[in-house]
Motif scaffolding. Structure first.
Motif, mmCIF file in Angstrom:
data_model
loop_
_atom_site.group_PDB
_atom_site.id
_atom_site.type_symbol
_atom_site.label_atom_id
_atom_site.label_comp_id
_atom_site.label_asym_id
_atom_site.label_seq_id
_atom_site.Cartn_x
_atom_site.Cartn_y
_atom_site.Cartn_z
ATOM 1 N N ILE A 83 0.836 -1.201 0.000
ATOM 2 C CA ILE A 83 0.000 0.000 0.000
ATOM 3 C C ILE A 83 0.872 1.252 0.000
ATOM 4 O O ILE A 83 0.630 2.213 -0.730
ATOM 5 C CB ILE A 83 -0.941 -0.010 1.220
ATOM 6 N N TYR A 84 1.922 1.250 0.799
ATOM 7 C CA TYR A 84 2.817 2.408 0.882
ATOM 8 C C TYR A 84 3.474 2.689 -0.463
ATOM 9 O O TYR A 84 3.534 3.834 -0.919
ATOM 10 C CB TYR A 84 3.873 2.143 1.948
ATOM 11 N N MET A 85 3.962 1.642 -1.131
ATOM 12 C CA MET A 85 4.621 1.839 -2.415
ATOM 13 C C MET A 85 3.630 2.257 -3.487
ATOM 14 O O MET A 85 3.993 2.905 -4.467
ATOM 15 C CB MET A 85 5.328 0.548 -2.843
ATOM 16 N N GLY A 86 2.365 1.884 -3.324
ATOM 17 C CA GLY A 86 1.371 2.262 -4.319
ATOM 18 C C GLY A 86 1.007 3.729 -4.272
ATOM 19 O O GLY A 86 0.682 4.330 -5.290
ATOM 20 N N VAL A 87 1.035 4.327 -3.087
ATOM 21 C CA VAL A 87 0.644 5.731 -2.965
ATOM 22 C C VAL A 87 1.831 6.672 -3.026
ATOM 23 O O VAL A 87 1.670 7.873 -3.165
ATOM 24 C CB VAL A 87 -0.127 5.969 -1.646
ATOM 25 N N ARG A 88 3.022 6.156 -2.943
ATOM 26 C CA ARG A 88 4.216 7.004 -3.010
ATOM 27 C C ARG A 88 5.098 6.529 -4.138
ATOM 28 O O ARG A 88 5.572 5.412 -4.124
ATOM 29 C CB ARG A 88 4.979 6.956 -1.688
ATOM 30 N N HIS A 89 5.311 7.384 -5.141
ATOM 31 C CA HIS A 89 6.132 6.991 -6.283
ATOM 32 C C HIS A 89 7.594 6.919 -5.866
ATOM 33 O O HIS A 89 8.088 7.797 -5.155
ATOM 34 C CB HIS A 89 5.962 8.020 -7.410
#
Length: 360
Positions: A83-89
Motif C-alpha cells: 500500500i505504501y509503495m502504491g501511494v508514493r512513487h
C-alpha cells in the motif's frame, strides 16, 4: 468355527491370535492422550471418592502456534508495504511534489508588412526564395539535442523532458486539425492538470490580458480566410534543458515555423489563388517536476509569439488572420491600451522586415 490348529472354542482371548492382536500396531502418543475428553479414574480414586469410572476433562486451549503468528505478521507487513509503495512513487522528491504550476504568461505580437504580400502558385518556389529555404520539414525541424544528466536528474529524465516539450511543439504548431481550429485536445492532454482551467478559459472566453489568448497556447488560423497550400511546413529551431532546482527541470524552445497559405476555397471562388508564406516565431519555456515526467505532461510557463504578415488592427488573440498574396495591411495600429485598467496587457505590434519575405 476355528481353524484346524485352534481349539474347538477358538483362540483364547489375550492369546497370540486373540482379538487384541489387531490393535498391537496402534500407538497412542502423548498428544493423543492429552487431547482425550474423558479420563479414567484410578482404582484408588474410585475406592476413596466413590467416583464414577471416568471424568470429563476441560477443553484444551486452542491458539495460534508461534510459526502461524510469525506468518500472519509477515503477511501484514507485506500488505502494508504494498500500500505504501502504491501511494508514493519511488522517484518522488523527498519533500513531496513540486511547487504549484504557474499560470502561463503569454505575449502575441503581430508583424505588419510594409507593402503587398508576395505570392506564387508554386509553393516550392516560395520556400526556395525565402529565408526558410534550408529549413527542415515538419517534426524533423524539432530535433532533440544530446541529453546530459544534471545534479538531480538522470539522462533518461532529461531526455523525457525534451521529448514532452517536442511533442507539445509539434502538436500545437504542426497538426493540421489544430491549425484549422477544429481541435485543441491534442495539445490539452499534454498540460499539467493545474493549468487546464486557464487553458479552457482561454478558448471559452478569449481575452487580451496576457493570460487567456488561444494563440499563446497554439497556432491556429481563421479557417474561413486561409488554408494550407502545402502540408510540408518548414521548421527550424533549438531545444535546451537545464535544472532550475533539485526538483525541477526547465526546457527552453525557440522555433520558427513557415506555412504556405492560400485563400480558403469559399473566398477563392473556386479558382486556385496564389500561395504566400506566413511565419510564426515561438519562444516557449516549459517546466517539469518528477510527477510531470512520470505522467508525460508539461507546465508551459512562458509563451512569446511573433507572427506575420498580419494587420495590427486585426484581433490576433483568438485566431490569426494572415494577410495573403497581394493583400496589404489595414490602416490603424493595435488596440488602445488603458493605463488605468488593471490586469490587462499592453497591445503590441511590430513591422515585418522586407527581407523575411520571399523574393518573387
Amino acid at each position: 468355527m476355528g481353524g484346524s490348529a485352534d481349539p474347538p472354542e477358538g483362540t483364547p482371548e489375550g492369546g497370540p491370535g486373540g482379538g487384541e492382536d489387531e490393535y498391537r500396531s496402534v500407538v497412542f502418543d502423548e498428544s493423543f492422550v492429552r487431547a482425550a475428553r474423558l479420563q479414567e479414574f484410578s482404582a484408588q480414586e474410585r475406592i476413596t471418592d466413590h467416583a464414577p469410572a471416568v471424568r470429563s476433562l476441560p477443553p484444551l486451549r486452542k491458539g495460534l502456534s508461534r510459526q502461524a503468528l510469525i506468518l500472519v505478521l509477515l503477511m501484514a507487513l507485506a500488505f502494508g508495504t504494498a500500500i505504501y509503495m502504491g501511494v508514493r512513487h519511488p522517484y518522488q522528491a523527498p519533500d513531496g511534489s513540486g511547487p504549484p504550476a504557474e499560470p502561463l504568461r503569454m505575449t502575441v505580437i503581430p508583424l505588419s508588412p510594409r507593402g503587398e504580400v508576395p505570392g506564387a502558385a508554386d509553393t516550392d518556389l516560395l520556400y526556395a526564395r525565402s529565408p526558410a529555404a534550408q529549413f527542415r520539414i515538419g517534426a524533423e525541424g524539432v530535433p532533440l539535442p544530446a541529453a546530459r544528466r544534471t545534479a538531480h536528474f538522470s539522462d533518461s529524465q532529461v531526455t523525457g523532458a525534451l521529448s514532452i516539450a517536442k511533442d507539445y511543439i509539434v502538436r500545437s504548431a504542426l497538426y493540421p486539425e489544430v491549425l484549422t481550429g477544429d481541435q485543441t485536445r491534442p495539445v490539452r492532454v499534454l498540460l499539467d492538470p493545474e493549468q487546464l482551467d486557464q487553458f479552457d478559459r482561454s478558448f471559452s472566453h478569449p481575452a487580451p490580458d496576457g493570460r487567456h489568448a488561444p494563440t499563446g497556447w497554439l497556432v491556429r488560423f481563421d479557417p474561413s480566410q486561409a488554408e494550407l497550400a502545402d502540408r510540408r511546413i518548414r521548421v527550424q529551431g533549438t531545444l535546451q534543458a537545464a535544472e532550475s532546482d533539485a526538483g525541477t527541470l526547465e526546457v527552453t524552445a525557440d522555433h520558427t515555423f513557415v506555412y504556405a497559405l492560400r485563400p480558403a476555397r469559399e473566398d477563392a471562388g473556386g479558382d486556385k489563388a496564389d500561395a504566400s508564406l506566413f511565419t510564426v516565431r515561438r519562444e516557449l519555456q516549459f517546466r517539469f517536476d518528477r510527477e510531470d515526467l512520470r505522467l508525460h505532461q508539461a507546465q508551459l510557463v512562458v509563451s512569446y509569439v511573433q507572427a506575420g504578415p498580419l494587420s495590427c488592427a486585426e484581433d490576433s488573440v483568438n485566431r490569426l488572420h494572415p494577410l495573403l498574396s497581394g493583400q496589404t495591411a489595414k490602416e490603424g495600429g493595435p488596440a488602445g491600451t488603458d493605463p488605468y485598467a488593471t490586469g490587462g496587457a499592453t497591445a503590441l505590434c511590430g513591422s515585418l522586415a522586407p527581407g523575411s519575405q520571399p523574393k518573387v
